[in-house]
Design a protein around this motif. Structure first.
Motif, PDB file in Angstrom:
ATOM      1  N   GLU A 104     -16.989   7.095  -8.100  1.00 54.85           N
ATOM      2  CA  GLU A 104     -17.111   8.011  -6.961  1.00 54.85           C
ATOM      3  C   GLU A 104     -15.951   9.005  -6.980  1.00 54.85           C
ATOM      4  O   GLU A 104     -16.142  10.186  -6.702  1.00 54.85           O
ATOM      5  CB  GLU A 104     -17.137   7.229  -5.644  1.00 54.85           C
ATOM      6  N   GLY A 105     -14.762   8.520  -7.319  1.00 52.56           N
ATOM      7  CA  GLY A 105     -13.606   9.411  -7.431  1.00 52.56           C
ATOM      8  C   GLY A 105     -13.708  10.340  -8.625  1.00 52.56           C
ATOM      9  O   GLY A 105     -13.424  11.537  -8.522  1.00 52.56           O
ATOM     10  N   VAL A 106     -14.131   9.804  -9.760  1.00 47.35           N
ATOM     11  CA  VAL A 106     -14.268  10.611 -10.973  1.00 47.35           C
ATOM     12  C   VAL A 106     -15.256  11.758 -10.755  1.00 47.35           C
ATOM     13  O   VAL A 106     -15.033  12.878 -11.211  1.00 47.35           O
ATOM     14  CB  VAL A 106     -14.704   9.735 -12.169  1.00 47.35           C
ATOM     15  N   ALA A 107     -16.333  11.482 -10.051  1.00 47.42           N
ATOM     16  CA  ALA A 107     -17.383  12.495  -9.839  1.00 47.42           C
ATOM     17  C   ALA A 107     -16.839  13.737  -9.157  1.00 47.42           C
ATOM     18  O   ALA A 107     -17.349  14.844  -9.374  1.00 47.42           O
ATOM     19  CB  ALA A 107     -18.522  11.899  -9.012  1.00 47.42           C
ATOM     20  N   GLU A 108     -15.798  13.590  -8.362  1.00 46.88           N
ATOM     21  CA  GLU A 108     -15.226  14.711  -7.618  1.00 46.88           C
ATOM     22  C   GLU A 108     -13.936  15.246  -8.237  1.00 46.88           C
ATOM     23  O   GLU A 108     -13.315  16.143  -7.683  1.00 46.88           O
ATOM     24  CB  GLU A 108     -14.931  14.260  -6.172  1.00 46.88           C
ATOM     25  N   ASP A 109     -13.537  14.701  -9.374  1.00 45.16           N
ATOM     26  CA  ASP A 109     -12.255  15.066  -9.964  1.00 45.16           C
ATOM     27  C   ASP A 109     -12.429  16.185 -10.995  1.00 45.16           C
ATOM     28  O   ASP A 109     -13.083  15.985 -12.022  1.00 45.16           O
ATOM     29  CB  ASP A 109     -11.628  13.835 -10.623  1.00 45.16           C
ATOM     30  N   PRO A 110     -11.833  17.355 -10.769  1.00 48.68           N
ATOM     31  CA  PRO A 110     -12.014  18.482 -11.698  1.00 48.68           C
ATOM     32  C   PRO A 110     -11.400  18.253 -13.078  1.00 48.68           C
ATOM     33  O   PRO A 110     -11.832  18.869 -14.051  1.00 48.68           O
ATOM     34  CB  PRO A 110     -11.333  19.652 -10.989  1.00 48.68           C
ATOM     35  N   LEU A 111     -10.443  17.372 -13.198  1.00 47.50           N
ATOM     36  CA  LEU A 111      -9.831  17.079 -14.493  1.00 47.50           C
ATOM     37  C   LEU A 111     -10.652  16.058 -15.281  1.00 47.50           C
ATOM     38  O   LEU A 111     -10.884  16.216 -16.479  1.00 47.50           O
ATOM     39  CB  LEU A 111      -8.410  16.557 -14.285  1.00 47.50           C
ATOM     40  N   LEU A 112     -11.109  15.005 -14.607  1.00 48.70           N
ATOM     41  CA  LEU A 112     -11.804  13.923 -15.303  1.00 48.70           C
ATOM     42  C   LEU A 112     -13.296  14.159 -15.496  1.00 48.70           C
ATOM     43  O   LEU A 112     -13.871  13.756 -16.513  1.00 48.70           O
ATOM     44  CB  LEU A 112     -11.605  12.598 -14.563  1.00 48.70           C
ATOM     45  N   ARG A 113     -13.938  14.794 -14.535  1.00 53.44           N
ATOM     46  CA  ARG A 113     -15.396  14.928 -14.600  1.00 53.44           C
ATOM     47  C   ARG A 113     -15.879  15.566 -15.902  1.00 53.44           C
ATOM     48  O   ARG A 113     -16.863  15.101 -16.487  1.00 53.44           O
ATOM     49  CB  ARG A 113     -15.922  15.704 -13.372  1.00 53.44           C
ATOM     50  N   PRO A 114     -15.199  16.594 -16.427  1.00 53.33           N
ATOM     51  CA  PRO A 114     -15.659  17.192 -17.685  1.00 53.33           C
ATOM     52  C   PRO A 114     -15.599  16.230 -18.887  1.00 53.33           C
ATOM     53  O   PRO A 114     -16.235  16.481 -19.905  1.00 53.33           O
ATOM     54  CB  PRO A 114     -14.712  18.373 -17.896  1.00 53.33           C
ATOM     55  N   MET A 115     -14.861  15.145 -18.773  1.00 57.79           N
ATOM     56  CA  MET A 115     -14.791  14.177 -19.868  1.00 57.79           C
ATOM     57  C   MET A 115     -16.039  13.302 -19.951  1.00 57.79           C
ATOM     58  O   MET A 115     -16.170  12.511 -20.883  1.00 57.79           O
ATOM     59  CB  MET A 115     -13.548  13.301 -19.732  1.00 57.79           C
ATOM     60  N   TYR A 116     -16.900  13.443 -18.982  1.00 58.21           N
ATOM     61  CA  TYR A 116     -18.141  12.663 -18.944  1.00 58.21           C
ATOM     62  C   TYR A 116     -19.292  13.644 -19.094  1.00 58.21           C
ATOM     63  O   TYR A 116     -19.774  14.201 -18.112  1.00 58.21           O
ATOM     64  CB  TYR A 116     -18.232  11.891 -17.625  1.00 58.21           C
ATOM     65  N   PRO A 117     -19.736  13.871 -20.331  1.00 59.33           N
ATOM     66  CA  PRO A 117     -20.718  14.924 -20.582  1.00 59.33           C
ATOM     67  C   PRO A 117     -22.111  14.653 -19.994  1.00 59.33           C
ATOM     68  O   PRO A 117     -22.856  15.593 -19.762  1.00 59.33           O
ATOM     69  CB  PRO A 117     -20.775  15.003 -22.110  1.00 59.33           C
ATOM     70  N   GLU A 118     -22.421  13.393 -19.735  1.00 67.46           N
ATOM     71  CA  GLU A 118     -23.730  13.109 -19.158  1.00 67.46           C
ATOM     72  C   GLU A 118     -23.793  13.643 -17.730  1.00 67.46           C
ATOM     73  O   GLU A 118     -22.833  13.520 -16.971  1.00 67.46           O
ATOM     74  CB  GLU A 118     -23.985  11.595 -19.158  1.00 67.46           C
ATOM     75  N   GLU A 119     -24.917  14.243 -17.383  1.00 62.57           N
ATOM     76  CA  GLU A 119     -25.075  14.781 -16.031  1.00 62.57           C
ATOM     77  C   GLU A 119     -24.924  13.682 -14.989  1.00 62.57           C
ATOM     78  O   GLU A 119     -24.314  13.855 -13.951  1.00 62.57           O
ATOM     79  CB  GLU A 119     -26.450  15.451 -15.912  1.00 62.57           C
ATOM     80  N   ASP A 120     -25.490  12.527 -15.295  1.00 65.49           N
ATOM     81  CA  ASP A 120     -25.431  11.371 -14.407  1.00 65.49           C
ATOM     82  C   ASP A 120     -24.318  10.450 -14.897  1.00 65.49           C
ATOM     83  O   ASP A 120     -24.283  10.092 -16.076  1.00 65.49           O
ATOM     84  CB  ASP A 120     -26.792  10.657 -14.452  1.00 65.49           C
ATOM     85  N   LEU A 121     -23.419  10.071 -14.020  1.00 63.86           N
ATOM     86  CA  LEU A 121     -22.336   9.170 -14.411  1.00 63.86           C
ATOM     87  C   LEU A 121     -22.799   7.723 -14.544  1.00 63.86           C
ATOM     88  O   LEU A 121     -22.030   6.863 -14.973  1.00 63.86           O
ATOM     89  CB  LEU A 121     -21.194   9.258 -13.397  1.00 63.86           C
ATOM     90  N   GLY A 122     -24.041   7.444 -14.212  1.00 67.72           N
ATOM     91  CA  GLY A 122     -24.560   6.079 -14.248  1.00 67.72           C
ATOM     92  C   GLY A 122     -24.369   5.370 -15.576  1.00 67.72           C
ATOM     93  O   GLY A 122     -23.916   4.217 -15.595  1.00 67.72           O
ATOM     94  N   PRO A 123     -24.699   5.997 -16.711  1.00 68.90           N
ATOM     95  CA  PRO A 123     -24.492   5.299 -17.989  1.00 68.90           C
ATOM     96  C   PRO A 123     -23.023   4.967 -18.269  1.00 68.90           C
ATOM     97  O   PRO A 123     -22.718   3.885 -18.760  1.00 68.90           O
ATOM     98  CB  PRO A 123     -25.053   6.280 -19.024  1.00 68.90           C
ATOM     99  N   ALA A 124     -22.114   5.879 -17.946  1.00 74.22           N
ATOM    100  CA  ALA A 124     -20.684   5.605 -18.140  1.00 74.22           C
ATOM    101  C   ALA A 124     -20.250   4.474 -17.208  1.00 74.22           C
ATOM    102  O   ALA A 124     -19.480   3.586 -17.601  1.00 74.22           O
ATOM    103  CB  ALA A 124     -19.857   6.856 -17.873  1.00 74.22           C
ATOM    104  N   GLU A 125     -20.739   4.502 -15.990  1.00 76.30           N
ATOM    105  CA  GLU A 125     -20.412   3.448 -15.030  1.00 76.30           C
ATOM    106  C   GLU A 125     -20.883   2.089 -15.545  1.00 76.30           C
ATOM    107  O   GLU A 125     -20.152   1.100 -15.482  1.00 76.30           O
ATOM    108  CB  GLU A 125     -21.069   3.759 -13.679  1.00 76.30           C
ATOM    109  N   GLU A 126     -22.081   2.047 -16.083  1.00 74.87           N
ATOM    110  CA  GLU A 126     -22.608   0.789 -16.606  1.00 74.87           C
ATOM    111  C   GLU A 126     -21.791   0.305 -17.808  1.00 74.87           C
ATOM    112  O   GLU A 126     -21.477  -0.879 -17.920  1.00 74.87           O
ATOM    113  CB  GLU A 126     -24.086   0.950 -16.988  1.00 74.87           C
ATOM    114  N   ARG A 127     -21.410   1.210 -18.699  1.00 71.68           N
ATOM    115  CA  ARG A 127     -20.623   0.812 -19.869  1.00 71.68           C
ATOM    116  C   ARG A 127     -19.270   0.232 -19.457  1.00 71.68           C
ATOM    117  O   ARG A 127     -18.860  -0.818 -19.975  1.00 71.68           O
ATOM    118  CB  ARG A 127     -20.414   2.008 -20.804  1.00 71.68           C
TER     119      ARG A 127
END
Length: 137
Positions: free
Chosen positions: A36-59
């Motif tokens: 939830e924090g990463v989704a709103e973070d301008p520095l970290l969010r670009p490191m997650y190329p998937e539109e949905d953070l769900g797969p990264a969250e699951e991993r």
């Protein structure tokens, strides 16, 4: 002179750290709050190329579950974690390290774990964050 430490009263907690902290549900709560924090973070969010953070969250959830003594689903699905290699495509500098830990700190605090377990988890997360830094600055 040797320093005496206080011996905990009562039996030691049973099982793995994973079991002691509440199993899968605890790790799912931790990682969900973190993302939830990463989704709103301008520095970290670009490191997650998937539109949905769900797969990264699951991993991350499955990795932490396995690391702390739960089911080995992560390795069954993805093989050896190879964390540094998997993060190599991303420039992880001190600012990213600090942002990652800031969001993880919020997530850990919200679990309200006993102090000993909170420290054990936090110490690992600090170590893991430091080991991912691959870019000066």
């Amino acid at each position: 002179m040797e320093t005496m430490t206080e011996i905990p009263v009562g039996p030691p907690p049973p099982g793995t750290f994973y079991e002691q902290v509440g199993g899968e549900e605890t790790f799912r709560r931790l990682v969900h709050r973190f993302y939830e924090g990463v989704a709103e973070d301008p520095l970290l969010r670009p490191m997650y190329p998937e539109e949905d953070l769900g797969p990264a969250e699951e991993r991350l959830t499955l990795f932490l579950i396995q690391y702390w003594g739960g089911p080995r689903t992560y390795s069954d699905r993805r093989g050896h974690p190879r964390l540094r290699m998997r993060h190599a495509p991303f420039a992880v500098d001190r600012a990213a390290h600090d942002a990652w830990l800031r969001h993880m700190r919020t997530a850990v605090d919200e679990l309200k774990l006993p102090a000993e377990q909170e420290k054990q988890l936090w110490d690992y997360l600090v170590y893991a964050a430091s080991s991912m830094v691959n870019t000066p600055g």
